[in-house]
Design a protein around this motif. Structure first.
Motif, short mmCIF file in Angstrom:
data_model
loop_
_atom_site.label_atom_id
_atom_site.label_comp_id
_atom_site.label_asym_id
_atom_site.label_seq_id
_atom_site.Cartn_x
_atom_site.Cartn_y
_atom_site.Cartn_z
N GLU A 48 -8.86 -0.15 -7.23
CA GLU A 48 -9.79 0.71 -7.95
C GLU A 48 -10.90 1.19 -7.01
O GLU A 48 -11.40 0.42 -6.20
N SER A 49 -11.28 2.44 -7.14
CA SER A 49 -12.32 3.00 -6.30
C SER A 49 -13.09 4.06 -7.06
O SER A 49 -12.51 4.90 -7.73
N LYS A 50 -14.41 3.99 -6.98
CA LYS A 50 -15.26 5.00 -7.61
C LYS A 50 -15.54 6.16 -6.67
O LYS A 50 -15.86 7.25 -7.09
N SER A 51 -15.46 5.91 -5.37
CA SER A 51 -15.82 6.93 -4.40
C SER A 51 -14.61 7.50 -3.67
O SER A 51 -14.75 8.02 -2.57
N ALA A 52 -13.44 7.38 -4.26
CA ALA A 52 -12.24 7.91 -3.62
C ALA A 52 -12.31 9.43 -3.57
O ALA A 52 -12.78 10.08 -4.49
N VAL A 53 -11.86 9.97 -2.47
CA VAL A 53 -11.87 11.43 -2.30
C VAL A 53 -10.44 11.89 -2.05
O VAL A 53 -9.60 11.16 -1.54
N SER A 54 -10.19 13.13 -2.39
CA SER A 54 -8.87 13.71 -2.17
C SER A 54 -8.72 14.09 -0.71
O SER A 54 -9.68 14.44 -0.04
N SER A 55 -7.51 14.03 -0.27
CA SER A 55 -7.21 14.42 1.10
C SER A 55 -7.27 15.94 1.23
O SER A 55 -6.78 16.67 0.36
N ASP A 56 -7.87 16.42 2.30
CA ASP A 56 -7.96 17.86 2.56
C ASP A 56 -6.73 18.40 3.27
O ASP A 56 -6.58 19.61 3.44
N SER A 57 -5.88 17.50 3.71
CA SER A 57 -4.72 17.93 4.48
C SER A 57 -3.71 18.64 3.59
O SER A 57 -3.42 18.22 2.48
N THR A 58 -3.16 19.74 4.10
CA THR A 58 -2.14 20.48 3.35
C THR A 58 -0.76 19.91 3.58
O THR A 58 0.16 20.17 2.80
N ASP A 59 -0.59 19.13 4.65
CA ASP A 59 0.69 18.51 4.93
C ASP A 59 0.94 17.37 3.94
O ASP A 59 0.05 16.60 3.62
N GLU A 60 2.16 17.27 3.48
CA GLU A 60 2.54 16.20 2.57
C GLU A 60 2.68 14.91 3.38
O GLU A 60 3.43 14.87 4.36
N PRO A 61 1.96 13.85 3.02
CA PRO A 61 2.04 12.61 3.82
C PRO A 61 3.32 11.85 3.53
O PRO A 61 3.91 11.98 2.45
N ALA A 62 3.74 11.07 4.49
CA ALA A 62 4.85 10.15 4.27
C ALA A 62 4.31 9.01 3.42
O ALA A 62 3.26 8.44 3.71
N LEU A 63 4.98 8.68 2.34
CA LEU A 63 4.48 7.72 1.37
C LEU A 63 5.09 6.35 1.60
O LEU A 63 6.31 6.20 1.60
N LEU A 64 4.24 5.36 1.79
CA LEU A 64 4.65 3.97 1.93
C LEU A 64 4.23 3.25 0.65
O LEU A 64 3.05 3.08 0.40
N SER A 65 5.20 2.86 -0.17
CA SER A 65 4.91 2.22 -1.46
C SER A 65 5.27 0.74 -1.39
O SER A 65 6.30 0.38 -0.82
N ILE A 66 4.40 -0.09 -2.00
CA ILE A 66 4.65 -1.53 -2.06
C ILE A 66 4.55 -1.93 -3.53
O ILE A 66 3.52 -1.73 -4.17
#
Length: 136
Positions: A48-66
């Motif tokens: 949980e985070s109150k100060s999370a910000v969105s990524s400005d990058s237009t490239d789709e990141p590689a997603l590592l899920s756990i």
């Protein structure tokens, strides 16, 4: 023959000098003594985070899920912890240095996360690692 005898004076203790010395010793003891502070227990909810910000990058990141069962998925492909380093190195070889984002369940143990981060570092991932969080 009578010798002149000097009268002996009674010894006197100069209190003012002793007070100065004791004051200096007291200051020295107070400064060099460490005081143990009671540290409260802290409960941390990592996802949980109150100060999370969105990524400005237009490239789709590689997603590592756990998952909460400590299963690792790299771009929806299941990999084990031992295979993670090789899989990330292949990803870097094909896409250059892609953006990498991690999405971990909050029930995942801290030790397992450290093992995953070590595997990523061995694979050559440098810089900031983005993480998905829920806004409160």
């Amino acid at each position: 023959m009578k010798f002149y005898t000097r009268q002996r004076r009674t010894p006197q203790v100069i209190i003012v000098s002793l007070i100065d010395i004791f004051a200096i010793l007291l200051i020295f003891v107070i400064v060099t003594t460490t005081f143990k502070r009671i540290q409260p227990e802290v409960t941390i909810k990592l996802p949980e985070s109150k100060s999370a910000v969105s990524s400005d990058s237009t490239d789709e990141p590689a997603l590592l899920s756990i998952t909460d069962n400590e299963e690792i998925f790299l771009d929806a492909k299941k990999v084990s912890l031992e295979e993670l380093t090789v899989a990330v190195q292949k990803l870097i070889a094909t896409k250059g240095h892609p953006n990498l984002a991690m999405k971990a369940d909050k029930k995942v143990s801290y030790g397992f996360l450290i093992q995953v981060l070590d595997a990523l570092r061995e694979a050559g991932v440098k810089g900031n690692l983005s993480a998905f969080t829920e806004r409160k």
